[in-house]
Write a protein that holds these residues in place. Structure first.
Motif, PDB file in Angstrom:
ATOM      1  N   ASP A  63       0.916  -1.111  -0.021  1.00 26.44           N
ATOM      2  CA  ASP A  63       0.054  -0.202   0.104  1.00 26.44           C
ATOM      3  C   ASP A  63       0.842   1.218  -0.120  1.00 26.44           C
ATOM      4  O   ASP A  63       1.646   1.335   0.879  1.00 26.44           O
ATOM      5  CB  ASP A  63      -0.748   0.147   1.362  1.00 26.44           C
ATOM      6  CG  ASP A  63      -1.659  -1.373   1.272  1.00 26.44           C
ATOM      7  OD1 ASP A  63      -2.313  -1.636   0.631  1.00 26.44           O
ATOM      8  OD2 ASP A  63      -1.432  -1.841   2.434  1.00 26.44           O
ATOM      9  N   PRO A 123      -9.343  -1.440   0.874  1.00 29.24           N
ATOM     10  CA  PRO A 123      -9.443  -0.478   1.841  1.00 29.24           C
ATOM     11  C   PRO A 123      -9.465   0.934   1.182  1.00 29.24           C
ATOM     12  O   PRO A 123      -8.311   1.339   0.700  1.00 29.24           O
ATOM     13  CB  PRO A 123      -8.406  -0.696   2.725  1.00 29.24           C
ATOM     14  CG  PRO A 123      -7.428  -1.493   2.036  1.00 29.24           C
ATOM     15  CD  PRO A 123      -8.175  -2.327   1.024  1.00 29.24           C
ATOM     16  N   THR A 135     -14.043  -0.479   3.867  1.00 30.79           N
ATOM     17  CA  THR A 135     -13.798  -1.202   2.474  1.00 30.79           C
ATOM     18  C   THR A 135     -14.808  -1.204   1.634  1.00 30.79           C
ATOM     19  O   THR A 135     -15.997  -1.103   2.086  1.00 30.79           O
ATOM     20  CB  THR A 135     -13.100  -2.616   3.093  1.00 30.79           C
ATOM     21  OG1 THR A 135     -14.207  -3.364   3.535  1.00 30.79           O
ATOM     22  CG2 THR A 135     -11.731  -2.703   3.784  1.00 30.79           C
ATOM     23  N   TRP A 154      -8.273   5.354   4.746  1.00 24.46           N
ATOM     24  CA  TRP A 154      -7.203   5.215   5.760  1.00 24.46           C
ATOM     25  C   TRP A 154      -7.088   6.407   6.668  1.00 24.46           C
ATOM     26  O   TRP A 154      -7.388   7.506   6.431  1.00 24.46           O
ATOM     27  CB  TRP A 154      -5.986   5.075   4.817  1.00 24.46           C
ATOM     28  CG  TRP A 154      -5.895   3.782   3.920  1.00 24.46           C
ATOM     29  CD1 TRP A 154      -6.502   3.676   2.817  1.00 24.46           C
ATOM     30  CD2 TRP A 154      -4.940   2.678   4.053  1.00 24.46           C
ATOM     31  NE1 TRP A 154      -6.159   2.495   2.085  1.00 24.46           N
ATOM     32  CE2 TRP A 154      -5.422   1.879   2.811  1.00 24.46           C
ATOM     33  CE3 TRP A 154      -4.021   2.180   5.115  1.00 24.46           C
ATOM     34  CZ2 TRP A 154      -4.703   0.717   2.716  1.00 24.46           C
ATOM     35  CZ3 TRP A 154      -3.437   0.938   4.966  1.00 24.46           C
ATOM     36  CH2 TRP A 154      -3.785   0.253   3.869  1.00 24.46           C
ATOM     37  N   PRO A 212      -5.898   0.914   7.665  1.00 19.61           N
ATOM     38  CA  PRO A 212      -7.030   0.878   6.733  1.00 19.61           C
ATOM     39  C   PRO A 212      -8.448   0.984   7.546  1.00 19.61           C
ATOM     40  O   PRO A 212      -8.756   0.519   8.709  1.00 19.61           O
ATOM     41  CB  PRO A 212      -7.072  -0.359   6.207  1.00 19.61           C
ATOM     42  CG  PRO A 212      -6.160  -1.497   6.919  1.00 19.61           C
ATOM     43  CD  PRO A 212      -5.406  -0.305   7.816  1.00 19.61           C
TER      44      PRO A 212
END
Length: 356
Positions: A242, A303, A294, A306, A291
């Motif tokens: 990520d 996700p 979703t 955040w 996260p």
């Protein structure tokens, strides 16, 4: 050759399904690369030469994102990437003997639409490539090239690409210095020492035109260039990442990435870049990256919101996807799109999520 090229593209692209991550880490990037050049601390970067190709290394990319608005305040995102992959570690041969594969990705995102396209090319025949002076990166008619005549080839750039339902033609300018990520450009990706050479230009300002679904817009906003090259950037235990590039409304910029593992806690690091371009490395203990919401995208739970906290920099924000459905539905898919910031700081940026 098709099988070999397919495996190579898995080692390049940002995203793959679970069947490809079982033995070799995410997208094959945990494969050993003994014959290729290693990434070690202490490299002295040299520009403009390092804007060009690095033979001997297995994987390399030129990656641009832009967060744009039109005169009515509508938000858009643009992405352009050129990947280079070496089939072997020997110097590149000429013509059809060339052992380089090139791959291009381009996309445009709005609040209601997301379109992506890809291009493939073999090296040595002029269809794709990168030259350092004057700087030019291209695949077919997609291009990221200098318009500057001065010492800094990245001071004034043109960026353009097109797909079946989009196109863009942007001018990118900056007078700020480049930023070396990690330890003076040595960007570690695991506790075992896997790494890449990595620098960025987060201070680009973009302006120009984009077209999406037949509608044309005049747009402007901040843009970000990332440059990385490596030979084995991940471990076999790492299943994806990520990655965030954030433009804060107060003038600072933040880069964060979280390398997820099959077993154990993620490897987390980042860079805080002040308004003058001074970079400070952030270690895992200085960052909280969590996260939140979703959504179901292409049959996967992604996700798209955040929370990010960096207490030492008084940063406590939430990132929200402009378009939760920013799924790069390419041969090897992944999620990538613009995000908007709220909380202690406003602003915008980009998020890339692979391996879900």
């Amino acid at each position: 050759m098709k099988i070999r090229v397919g495996l190579l593209l898995l080692a390049l692209l940002s995203g793959c399904d679970d069947s490809q991550t079982t033995q070799k880490g995410f997208a094959g990037l945990g494969d050993t690369a003994i014959a290729y050049a290693p990434v070690v601390p202490g490299r002295v970067f040299s520009f403009p030469a390092d804007h060009g190709v690095h033979e001997g290394f297995r994987i390399e990319w030129w990656y641009v994102t832009a967060n744009l608005k039109d005169a009515q305040g509508r938000d858009f995102g643009v992405q352009w990437t050129l990947f280079r992959s070496a089939l072997d570690a020997a110097p590149a041969a000429s013509g059809w003997r060339n052992q380089t594969i090139w791959l291009g990705h381009a996309a445009v995102t709005s609040a209601t639409a997301h379109h992506a396209a890809e291009r493939y090319a073999r090296g040595g025949v002029g269809q794709a490539g990168v030259q350092a002076t004057p700087f030019d990166a291209w695949i077919d008619d997609w291009q990221f090239s200098t318009k500057a005549a001065g010492a800094d080839p990245l001071a004034d750039m043109q960026l353009k690409a097109a797909g079946a339902r989009f196109r863009y033609d942007l001018r990118l300018t900056s007078s700020r210095p480049l930023v070396l990520q990690g330890d003076q450009g040595f960007s570690q990706k695991s506790e075992q020492g896997q790494a890449s050479y990595y620098y960025s230009q987060p201070f680009f300002q973009a302006s120009g035109e984009l077209e999406i679904d037949g509608q044309r817009y005049t747009v402007s906003g901040p843009a970000w260039l990332d440059r990385e090259w490596s030979s084995q950037p991940l471990t076999a235990n790492q299943t994806g990442w990520d990655w965030f590039s954030l433009h804060l409304g107060t003038g600072e910029h933040v880069m964060l990435y979280r390398m997820r593992h099959k077993d154990g806690a993620p490897y987390l690091t980042g860079t805080w870049i002040d308004a003058q371009g001074q970079a400070t490395t952030l270690n895992a203990g200085e960052i909280s990256l969590t996260p939140q919401d979703t959504v179901e995208v292409a049959g996967r739970s992604m996700p798209v919101r955040w929370s990010i906290s960096i207490p030492g920099k008084q940063l406590d924000i939430t990132t929200r996807a402009l378009n939760p459905n920013a799924w790069m539905d390419l041969r090897i898919p992944y999620w990538e799109g613009p995000v908007q910031l709220s909380g202690s700081h406003g602003g915008n940026g980009y998020l890339e999520m692979t391996g879900y």
